[in-house]
Design a protein around this motif. Structure first.
Motif, PDB file in Angstrom:
ATOM      1  N   SER A 289      79.702  28.243  42.128  1.00  0.00           N
ATOM      2  CA  SER A 289      79.099  29.528  42.991  1.00  0.00           C
ATOM      3  C   SER A 289      78.296  29.179  44.163  1.00  0.00           C
ATOM      4  O   SER A 289      78.602  29.821  45.223  1.00  0.00           O
ATOM      5  CB  SER A 289      78.513  30.549  41.950  1.00  0.00           C
ATOM      6  OG  SER A 289      79.218  30.835  40.815  1.00  0.00           O
ATOM      7  N   LYS A 290      77.313  28.495  43.912  1.00  0.00           N
ATOM      8  CA  LYS A 290      76.597  27.924  45.420  1.00  0.00           C
ATOM      9  C   LYS A 290      77.350  27.378  46.251  1.00  0.00           C
ATOM     10  O   LYS A 290      77.259  27.551  47.217  1.00  0.00           O
ATOM     11  CB  LYS A 290      75.670  26.786  44.276  1.00  0.00           C
ATOM     12  CG  LYS A 290      74.436  26.559  45.537  1.00  0.00           C
ATOM     13  CD  LYS A 290      73.514  27.603  45.862  1.00  0.00           C
ATOM     14  CE  LYS A 290      72.194  26.771  46.688  1.00  0.00           C
ATOM     15  NZ  LYS A 290      72.532  26.951  48.123  1.00  0.00           N
ATOM     16  N   LYS A 291      78.375  26.534  45.872  1.00  0.00           N
ATOM     17  CA  LYS A 291      79.094  25.757  46.698  1.00  0.00           C
ATOM     18  C   LYS A 291      80.147  27.052  47.706  1.00  0.00           C
ATOM     19  O   LYS A 291      80.332  26.775  48.678  1.00  0.00           O
ATOM     20  CB  LYS A 291      80.024  24.798  46.219  1.00  0.00           C
ATOM     21  CG  LYS A 291      79.485  23.718  45.935  1.00  0.00           C
ATOM     22  CD  LYS A 291      80.386  22.751  45.260  1.00  0.00           C
ATOM     23  CE  LYS A 291      79.850  21.496  44.744  1.00  0.00           C
ATOM     24  NZ  LYS A 291      80.830  20.415  44.112  1.00  0.00           N
ATOM     25  N   ILE A 292      80.652  28.024  46.947  1.00  0.00           N
ATOM     26  CA  ILE A 292      81.400  29.097  47.487  1.00  0.00           C
ATOM     27  C   ILE A 292      80.554  29.587  48.471  1.00  0.00           C
ATOM     28  O   ILE A 292      80.814  30.077  49.816  1.00  0.00           O
ATOM     29  CB  ILE A 292      82.167  30.052  46.590  1.00  0.00           C
ATOM     30  CG1 ILE A 292      82.995  28.930  45.690  1.00  0.00           C
ATOM     31  CG2 ILE A 292      82.454  31.274  46.926  1.00  0.00           C
ATOM     32  CD1 ILE A 292      83.417  29.736  44.266  1.00  0.00           C
ATOM     33  N   ILE A 293      79.297  30.085  48.168  1.00  0.00           N
ATOM     34  CA  ILE A 293      78.324  30.800  49.073  1.00  0.00           C
ATOM     35  C   ILE A 293      78.129  29.998  50.085  1.00  0.00           C
ATOM     36  O   ILE A 293      77.891  30.543  51.165  1.00  0.00           O
ATOM     37  CB  ILE A 293      77.152  31.310  48.211  1.00  0.00           C
ATOM     38  CG1 ILE A 293      77.317  32.239  47.043  1.00  0.00           C
ATOM     39  CG2 ILE A 293      75.941  31.857  49.193  1.00  0.00           C
ATOM     40  CD1 ILE A 293      76.419  32.540  46.296  1.00  0.00           C
ATOM     41  N   ASP A 294      77.650  28.817  49.861  1.00  0.00           N
ATOM     42  CA  ASP A 294      77.259  27.964  51.315  1.00  0.00           C
ATOM     43  C   ASP A 294      78.438  27.765  52.113  1.00  0.00           C
ATOM     44  O   ASP A 294      78.217  27.604  53.186  1.00  0.00           O
ATOM     45  CB  ASP A 294      77.025  26.612  50.615  1.00  0.00           C
ATOM     46  CG  ASP A 294      75.334  26.545  49.954  1.00  0.00           C
ATOM     47  OD1 ASP A 294      74.604  27.522  50.207  1.00  0.00           O
ATOM     48  OD2 ASP A 294      75.064  25.632  49.243  1.00  0.00           O
ATOM     49  N   PHE A 295      79.697  27.568  51.623  1.00  0.00           N
ATOM     50  CA  PHE A 295      80.707  27.442  52.349  1.00  0.00           C
ATOM     51  C   PHE A 295      80.933  28.740  53.246  1.00  0.00           C
ATOM     52  O   PHE A 295      81.270  28.786  54.558  1.00  0.00           O
ATOM     53  CB  PHE A 295      82.205  27.375  51.528  1.00  0.00           C
ATOM     54  CG  PHE A 295      83.292  27.361  52.446  1.00  0.00           C
ATOM     55  CD1 PHE A 295      83.656  26.159  53.164  1.00  0.00           C
ATOM     56  CD2 PHE A 295      84.017  28.362  52.352  1.00  0.00           C
ATOM     57  CE1 PHE A 295      84.774  26.200  53.908  1.00  0.00           C
ATOM     58  CE2 PHE A 295      85.534  28.286  53.207  1.00  0.00           C
ATOM     59  CZ  PHE A 295      85.672  27.341  53.813  1.00  0.00           C
TER      60      PHE A 295
ATOM     61  N   GLN B 162      83.353  40.663  51.244  1.00  0.00           N
ATOM     62  CA  GLN B 162      84.557  40.285  51.917  1.00  0.00           C
ATOM     63  C   GLN B 162      84.894  38.845  51.905  1.00  0.00           C
ATOM     64  O   GLN B 162      86.284  38.512  52.126  1.00  0.00           O
ATOM     65  CB  GLN B 162      84.064  40.831  53.556  1.00  0.00           C
ATOM     66  CG  GLN B 162      84.053  42.295  53.750  1.00  0.00           C
ATOM     67  CD  GLN B 162      83.487  42.709  55.021  1.00  0.00           C
ATOM     68  OE1 GLN B 162      83.239  41.775  55.827  1.00  0.00           O
ATOM     69  NE2 GLN B 162      83.173  43.769  55.268  1.00  0.00           N
ATOM     70  N   ALA B 163      83.976  37.934  51.929  1.00  0.00           N
ATOM     71  CA  ALA B 163      84.290  36.596  52.010  1.00  0.00           C
ATOM     72  C   ALA B 163      85.263  36.102  50.979  1.00  0.00           C
ATOM     73  O   ALA B 163      85.893  35.335  50.957  1.00  0.00           O
ATOM     74  CB  ALA B 163      83.011  35.896  52.290  1.00  0.00           C
ATOM     75  N   ILE B 164      84.772  36.831  49.715  1.00  0.00           N
ATOM     76  CA  ILE B 164      85.542  36.482  48.510  1.00  0.00           C
ATOM     77  C   ILE B 164      86.740  37.364  48.222  1.00  0.00           C
ATOM     78  O   ILE B 164      87.242  37.213  47.174  1.00  0.00           O
ATOM     79  CB  ILE B 164      84.662  36.176  47.345  1.00  0.00           C
ATOM     80  CG1 ILE B 164      83.742  37.439  46.738  1.00  0.00           C
ATOM     81  CG2 ILE B 164      83.612  35.119  47.317  1.00  0.00           C
ATOM     82  CD1 ILE B 164      82.972  37.307  45.633  1.00  0.00           C
ATOM     83  N   LYS B 165      86.865  38.163  49.096  1.00  0.00           N
ATOM     84  CA  LYS B 165      88.056  39.104  49.079  1.00  0.00           C
ATOM     85  C   LYS B 165      88.260  40.142  47.654  1.00  0.00           C
ATOM     86  O   LYS B 165      89.129  39.769  46.868  1.00  0.00           O
ATOM     87  CB  LYS B 165      89.391  38.313  48.951  1.00  0.00           C
ATOM     88  CG  LYS B 165      89.622  37.397  50.489  1.00  0.00           C
ATOM     89  CD  LYS B 165      90.893  36.661  50.443  1.00  0.00           C
ATOM     90  CE  LYS B 165      91.213  36.049  51.806  1.00  0.00           C
ATOM     91  NZ  LYS B 165      90.058  35.479  52.438  1.00  0.00           N
ATOM     92  N   LYS B 166      86.930  40.691  47.657  1.00  0.00           N
ATOM     93  CA  LYS B 166      86.705  41.520  46.816  1.00  0.00           C
ATOM     94  C   LYS B 166      86.735  42.867  47.178  1.00  0.00           C
ATOM     95  O   LYS B 166      86.035  43.128  48.467  1.00  0.00           O
ATOM     96  CB  LYS B 166      85.708  41.285  45.703  1.00  0.00           C
ATOM     97  CG  LYS B 166      85.916  39.952  44.941  1.00  0.00           C
ATOM     98  CD  LYS B 166      84.684  39.949  43.813  1.00  0.00           C
ATOM     99  CE  LYS B 166      85.243  40.707  42.452  1.00  0.00           C
ATOM    100  NZ  LYS B 166      84.463  40.505  41.367  1.00  0.00           N
ATOM    101  N   PRO B 167      86.778  44.108  46.638  1.00  0.00           N
ATOM    102  CA  PRO B 167      86.242  45.324  47.033  1.00  0.00           C
ATOM    103  C   PRO B 167      85.008  45.457  47.496  1.00  0.00           C
ATOM    104  O   PRO B 167      84.154  45.091  46.834  1.00  0.00           O
ATOM    105  CB  PRO B 167      86.848  46.312  46.010  1.00  0.00           C
ATOM    106  CG  PRO B 167      87.664  45.660  44.995  1.00  0.00           C
ATOM    107  CD  PRO B 167      87.595  44.312  45.241  1.00  0.00           C
ATOM    108  N   SER B 168      84.553  46.470  48.389  1.00  0.00           N
ATOM    109  CA  SER B 168      83.411  46.542  48.827  1.00  0.00           C
ATOM    110  C   SER B 168      82.453  46.892  47.445  1.00  0.00           C
ATOM    111  O   SER B 168      82.876  47.810  46.763  1.00  0.00           O
ATOM    112  CB  SER B 168      83.213  47.631  49.864  1.00  0.00           C
ATOM    113  OG  SER B 168      81.728  47.657  50.401  1.00  0.00           O
ATOM    114  N   PRO B 169      80.940  46.334  47.433  1.00  0.00           N
ATOM    115  CA  PRO B 169      80.293  46.752  46.234  1.00  0.00           C
ATOM    116  C   PRO B 169      79.703  48.269  46.488  1.00  0.00           C
ATOM    117  O   PRO B 169      79.855  48.849  47.795  1.00  0.00           O
ATOM    118  CB  PRO B 169      79.079  45.937  46.562  1.00  0.00           C
ATOM    119  CG  PRO B 169      79.143  45.264  48.051  1.00  0.00           C
ATOM    120  CD  PRO B 169      80.546  45.263  48.330  1.00  0.00           C
TER     121      PRO B 169
END
Length: 100
Positions: free
Chosen positions: A5-11, A85-92
């Motif tokens: 998860s940390k890698k995804i966020i950093d990316f 948006q970055a992980i392609k999920k509906p808006s929180p």
């Protein structure tokens, strides 16, 4: 938070942190990490994975942080929206405004 998860966020937030108003964006990045750590600590159904965060977990976070100002909650929502948006999920879900 899991290392994946940390890698995804950093990316997804690498460019975000390096451009524009850097102090504010770094502050937002730290806020995002704190939000996610709070969710992973208090919501057992998330299991430390970004893909398992949804409406229920976000609403639970807003309920736990009801004492924050509307401005702070809006800024936190903005960084969460950018992540979703970055992980392609509906808006929180947006935080509710306090009754004055």
């Amino acid at each position: 938070m899991s290392p994946e998860s940390k890698k995804i966020i950093d990316f997804h937030f690498g460019v975000y942190r390096r451009q524009g108003a850097k102090k504010y964006r770094k502050k937002q990045y730290r806020r995002l990490l704190n939000i996610l750590n709070d969710i992973f600590n208090h919501e057992p159904s998330a299991h430390g994975e970004l893909k398992r965060i949804g409406r229920k977990q976000i609403i639970g976070y807003w309920q736990r942080t009801i004492n924050e100002t509307d401005q702070t909650r809006l800024e936190k929502w903005r960084v969460l929206d950018r992540l979703f948006q970055a992980i392609k999920k509906p808006s929180p879900p947006r935080p509710r405004r306090k009754n004055i």
